[in-house]
Design a protein around this motif. Structure first.
Motif, PDB file in Angstrom:
ATOM      1  N   GLY A 107      97.120  36.807   9.007  1.00 58.47           N
ATOM      2  CA  GLY A 107      96.726  35.455   9.429  1.00 58.47           C
ATOM      3  C   GLY A 107      97.372  34.377   8.593  1.00 58.47           C
ATOM      4  O   GLY A 107      97.913  34.635   7.507  1.00 58.47           O
ATOM      5  N   TYR A 132      93.644  20.384   5.543  1.00 60.00           N
ATOM      6  CA  TYR A 132      93.024  21.718   5.604  1.00 60.00           C
ATOM      7  C   TYR A 132      92.892  22.178   4.139  1.00 60.00           C
ATOM      8  O   TYR A 132      93.902  22.234   3.424  1.00 60.00           O
ATOM      9  CB  TYR A 132      93.984  22.606   6.402  1.00 60.00           C
ATOM     10  CG  TYR A 132      93.656  24.056   6.610  1.00 60.00           C
ATOM     11  CD1 TYR A 132      92.498  24.462   7.269  1.00 60.00           C
ATOM     12  CD2 TYR A 132      94.557  25.048   6.211  1.00 60.00           C
ATOM     13  CE1 TYR A 132      92.256  25.807   7.517  1.00 60.00           C
ATOM     14  CE2 TYR A 132      94.323  26.398   6.459  1.00 60.00           C
ATOM     15  CZ  TYR A 132      93.164  26.764   7.114  1.00 60.00           C
ATOM     16  OH  TYR A 132      92.935  28.097   7.352  1.00 60.00           O
ATOM     17  N   TYR A 135      95.266  24.689   1.183  1.00 56.63           N
ATOM     18  CA  TYR A 135      96.477  24.423   0.400  1.00 56.63           C
ATOM     19  C   TYR A 135      96.114  23.933  -1.001  1.00 56.63           C
ATOM     20  O   TYR A 135      96.714  24.347  -1.989  1.00 56.63           O
ATOM     21  CB  TYR A 135      97.367  23.370   1.076  1.00 56.63           C
ATOM     22  CG  TYR A 135      97.484  23.442   2.587  1.00 56.63           C
ATOM     23  CD1 TYR A 135      97.590  24.662   3.242  1.00 56.63           C
ATOM     24  CD2 TYR A 135      97.495  22.282   3.350  1.00 56.63           C
ATOM     25  CE1 TYR A 135      97.692  24.708   4.625  1.00 56.63           C
ATOM     26  CE2 TYR A 135      97.617  22.326   4.738  1.00 56.63           C
ATOM     27  CZ  TYR A 135      97.698  23.538   5.368  1.00 56.63           C
ATOM     28  OH  TYR A 135      97.794  23.578   6.719  1.00 56.63           O
ATOM     29  N   ASN A 186      95.269  19.807  11.948  1.00 57.01           N
ATOM     30  CA  ASN A 186      93.837  19.934  11.749  1.00 57.01           C
ATOM     31  C   ASN A 186      93.578  19.190  10.433  1.00 57.01           C
ATOM     32  O   ASN A 186      94.181  19.539   9.437  1.00 57.01           O
ATOM     33  CB  ASN A 186      93.458  21.411  11.614  1.00 57.01           C
ATOM     34  CG  ASN A 186      92.003  21.611  11.279  1.00 57.01           C
ATOM     35  OD1 ASN A 186      91.195  20.697  11.392  1.00 57.01           O
ATOM     36  ND2 ASN A 186      91.663  22.821  10.855  1.00 57.01           N
ATOM     37  N   TYR A 217      98.783  25.606  15.252  1.00 55.73           N
ATOM     38  CA  TYR A 217      98.391  25.042  16.553  1.00 55.73           C
ATOM     39  C   TYR A 217      99.572  24.813  17.493  1.00 55.73           C
ATOM     40  O   TYR A 217      99.454  24.068  18.475  1.00 55.73           O
ATOM     41  CB  TYR A 217      97.603  23.737  16.335  1.00 55.73           C
ATOM     42  CG  TYR A 217      96.291  24.005  15.644  1.00 55.73           C
ATOM     43  CD1 TYR A 217      95.188  24.438  16.371  1.00 55.73           C
ATOM     44  CD2 TYR A 217      96.170  23.898  14.263  1.00 55.73           C
ATOM     45  CE1 TYR A 217      93.991  24.742  15.743  1.00 55.73           C
ATOM     46  CE2 TYR A 217      94.989  24.198  13.620  1.00 55.73           C
ATOM     47  CZ  TYR A 217      93.903  24.617  14.361  1.00 55.73           C
ATOM     48  OH  TYR A 217      92.721  24.929  13.738  1.00 55.73           O
ATOM     49  N   SER A 245     100.257  31.803  13.657  1.00 52.08           N
ATOM     50  CA  SER A 245      99.047  32.608  13.757  1.00 52.08           C
ATOM     51  C   SER A 245      98.727  32.937  15.208  1.00 52.08           C
ATOM     52  O   SER A 245      99.020  32.141  16.101  1.00 52.08           O
ATOM     53  CB  SER A 245      97.885  31.828  13.146  1.00 52.08           C
ATOM     54  OG  SER A 245      96.669  32.496  13.378  1.00 52.08           O
ATOM     55  N   SER A 247      95.610  33.340  15.897  1.00 55.38           N
ATOM     56  CA  SER A 247      94.199  32.941  15.948  1.00 55.38           C
ATOM     57  C   SER A 247      93.913  31.934  17.049  1.00 55.38           C
ATOM     58  O   SER A 247      93.043  32.143  17.882  1.00 55.38           O
ATOM     59  CB  SER A 247      93.774  32.356  14.602  1.00 55.38           C
ATOM     60  OG  SER A 247      93.598  33.389  13.658  1.00 55.38           O
ATOM     61  N   TYR A 339      91.801  19.020  18.582  1.00 58.66           N
ATOM     62  CA  TYR A 339      90.942  18.161  17.772  1.00 58.66           C
ATOM     63  C   TYR A 339      91.054  16.708  18.194  1.00 58.66           C
ATOM     64  O   TYR A 339      92.162  16.216  18.429  1.00 58.66           O
ATOM     65  CB  TYR A 339      91.311  18.266  16.284  1.00 58.66           C
ATOM     66  CG  TYR A 339      91.125  19.656  15.738  1.00 58.66           C
ATOM     67  CD1 TYR A 339      89.843  20.198  15.621  1.00 58.66           C
ATOM     68  CD2 TYR A 339      92.218  20.441  15.391  1.00 58.66           C
ATOM     69  CE1 TYR A 339      89.657  21.494  15.150  1.00 58.66           C
ATOM     70  CE2 TYR A 339      92.038  21.736  14.916  1.00 58.66           C
ATOM     71  CZ  TYR A 339      90.760  22.252  14.798  1.00 58.66           C
ATOM     72  OH  TYR A 339      90.589  23.524  14.340  1.00 58.66           O
TER      73      TYR A 339
HETATM   74  C1  LIG Z   1      92.748  27.915  12.064  1.00 61.83           C
HETATM   75  C2  LIG Z   1      93.833  27.500  11.161  1.00 61.83           C
HETATM   76  C3  LIG Z   1      94.755  28.438  10.679  1.00 61.83           C
HETATM   77  C4  LIG Z   1      94.716  29.871  11.154  1.00 61.83           C
HETATM   78  O1  LIG Z   1      94.299  30.727  10.166  1.00 61.83           O
HETATM   79  P1  LIG Z   1      94.232  32.291  10.437  1.00 61.83           P
HETATM   80  O2  LIG Z   1      94.066  32.825   9.055  1.00 61.83           O
HETATM   81  O3  LIG Z   1      95.521  32.701  11.058  1.00 61.83           O
HETATM   82  O4  LIG Z   1      93.058  32.564  11.315  1.00 61.83           O
HETATM   83  C5  LIG Z   1      95.766  28.006   9.840  1.00 61.83           C
HETATM   84  N1  LIG Z   1      95.894  26.719   9.504  1.00 61.83           N
HETATM   85  C6  LIG Z   1      95.052  25.781   9.968  1.00 61.83           C
HETATM   86  C7  LIG Z   1      95.265  24.367   9.609  1.00 61.83           C
HETATM   87  C8  LIG Z   1      93.978  26.153  10.784  1.00 61.83           C
HETATM   88  O5  LIG Z   1      93.133  25.225  11.224  1.00 61.83           O
END
Ligand SMILES: *Cc1c(COP(=O)(O)O)cnc(C)c1O
Length: 401
Positions: A107, A132, A135, A186, A217, A245, A247, A339
């Motif tokens: 991920g 986020y 970092y 995000n 995203y 990702s 995700s 978002y």
């Molecule tokens: C959701 C998200 C991720 C994805 O994280 P995974 O570990 O791949 O689930 C990465 N960066 C940001 C800014 C996110 O919001």
């Protein structure tokens, strides 16, 4: 006591989502019968593409046979998945990568948090603000962030992203070694046209700095002028690594699969070698069934299911955007990202707006302050709920305002 990592031991606790959950729980307890709708969900909710589930199940059963059994997977990912990522996410955008530039992981959080290990302990770090938190937190744990005072780390350069600059960070005012960028963003939902993103690439190339680009995203990009990858910008292979990702692309938040691109061109191959060396020391790969599931995301059926789920979320984003705009609220994002970032009425604090929505409309979201000082006076709503709940939440907010 043994000698502990002092930076980790003294980390401020991440309180944002705990604080939110506590305020909602306290409200619901006092007002039994009132149901709070959440537009604060930071996780996907649509089911997995069936093609991915079937591939995962088939691979799991394959592992139960003598011929099909597999032990450790290759450290950097199976070729079938690396090839599928290159073909479907990069070749389609005119970006050419070789197999040894793509590293499969569990991920983007794992990789965006691990990449700081490439940097010296005295390296200067710049981040977008709001941000986020991963970092900053991981650099802080490594002792690279300095002291934490009044919500700010003394050694981190925060680059304000506000309505005034279109949520594109101002350029660092002095030398930094690494710049974290995330687009579509995000929490602000901002997406940068290629021309704009090129400015950061040019800056990094001129300064010999590294960009860590979080493209989690990318699948939400619809506008023609918005790049899906930083490598669509000229020269980016000479200054940027990119994390992707499955995700948000395919609902893999609970399945776990992502990847990082470390181009060979980056600083004469040094970073590619270092990342390879680090992964072989620290990782034993991602499970075979998960990699087969990720591969199936790119089948015709898988792609269709992903498109449908993303369209579902983006319809929610439209409902939020249009509903709030017509109620006189200034909203940003929600076009190339799930978002919506809104300016609080009268620039009240995000937390005051949170309490107002919770108490008067029974709707929850996320105060902008939770993502950094420049988030003050902003509020995040997410498109990850059901359409029914999104409609009802927007109706309640409109009735209140
Ligand atoms: C959701 C998200 C991720 C994805 O994280 P995974 O570990 O791949 O689930 C990465 N960066 C940001 C800014 C996110 O919001």
């Amino acid at each position: 006591m043994p000698a502990l990592n002092p930076y980790l031991a003294t980390m401020p606790s991440g309180y944002l989502f705990r604080e939110i959950a506590q305020r909602i729980a306290a409200y619901e307890q006092k007002n039994s019968g009132k149901h709070v709708l959440s537009l604060g969900i930071g996780d996907v909710t649509r089911p997995l593409p069936k093609a991915a589930g079937e591939a995962m199940a088939k691979a799991a059963l394959e592992m139960c046979t003598v011929e099909g059994f597999r032990g450790y997977s290759p450290d950097f990912g199976y070729d079938f998945l690396i090839d599928a990522i290159i073909k479907n996410l990069y070749e389609t955008r005119g970006v050419h990568l070789s197999q040894n530039e793509v590293f499969v992981s569990d991920g983007a959080k794992t990789d965006t948090s691990g990449l700081q290990e490439l940097m010296a302990s005295e390296a200067r770090v710049a981040v977008m603000d709001p941000v986020y938190p991963v970092y900053i937190d991981t650099n802080a744990m490594a002792g690279r962030a300095g002291e934490y005072k009044n919500g700010l780390w003394s050694q981190i350069e925060y680059l304000p992203c506000t309505a005034e600059n279109g949520f594109a960070p101002i350029m660092p005012s002095h030398y930094v070694d690494v710049l974290y960028l995330c687009f579509p963003n995000n929490p602000t939902g901002a997406a940068l046209p290629k021309k704009e993103l090129q400015r950061y690439v040019d800056w990094a190339l001129q300064n010999g700095a590294l960009i860590i680009y979080d493209a989690a995203y990318a699948a939400f990009v619809h506008s023609q002028e918005i790049p899906h990858s930083i490598y669509e910008c000229e020269g980016a292979k000479g200054c940027a690594v990119e994390c992707g990702s499955f995700s948000k692309l395919a609902g893999f938040t609970g399945v776990r699969c992502g990847y990082t691109v470390v181009p060979k061109e980056l600083f004469g191959g040094t970073l590619n070698d270092m990342w390879r060396r680090r992964l072989s020391a620290k990782h034993n790969g991602v499970s075979y069934p998960v990699q087969r599931a990720a591969e199936a995301v790119f089948s015709e059926e898988g792609k269709r299911a992903c498109r449908e789920n993303i369209a579902y979320y983006m319809n929610n984003a439209r409902i939020i955007r249009e509903g709030l705009t017509s109620a006189g609220i200034t909203v940003y994002g929600g076009v190339d990202a799930p978002y919506v970032w809104l300016q609080t009425p009268g620039r009240m604090s995000g937390w005051d707006f949170f309490d107002l929505l919770l108490h008067e409309a029974q709707v929850a979201g996320t105060p902008g302050e939770g993502f950094g000082p420049s988030g003050a006076g902003y509020f995040r709503l997410t498109a990850f709920g059901t359409t029914e709940n999104t409609q009802e939440a927007v109706r309640r907010i409109r009735a209140l305002l």
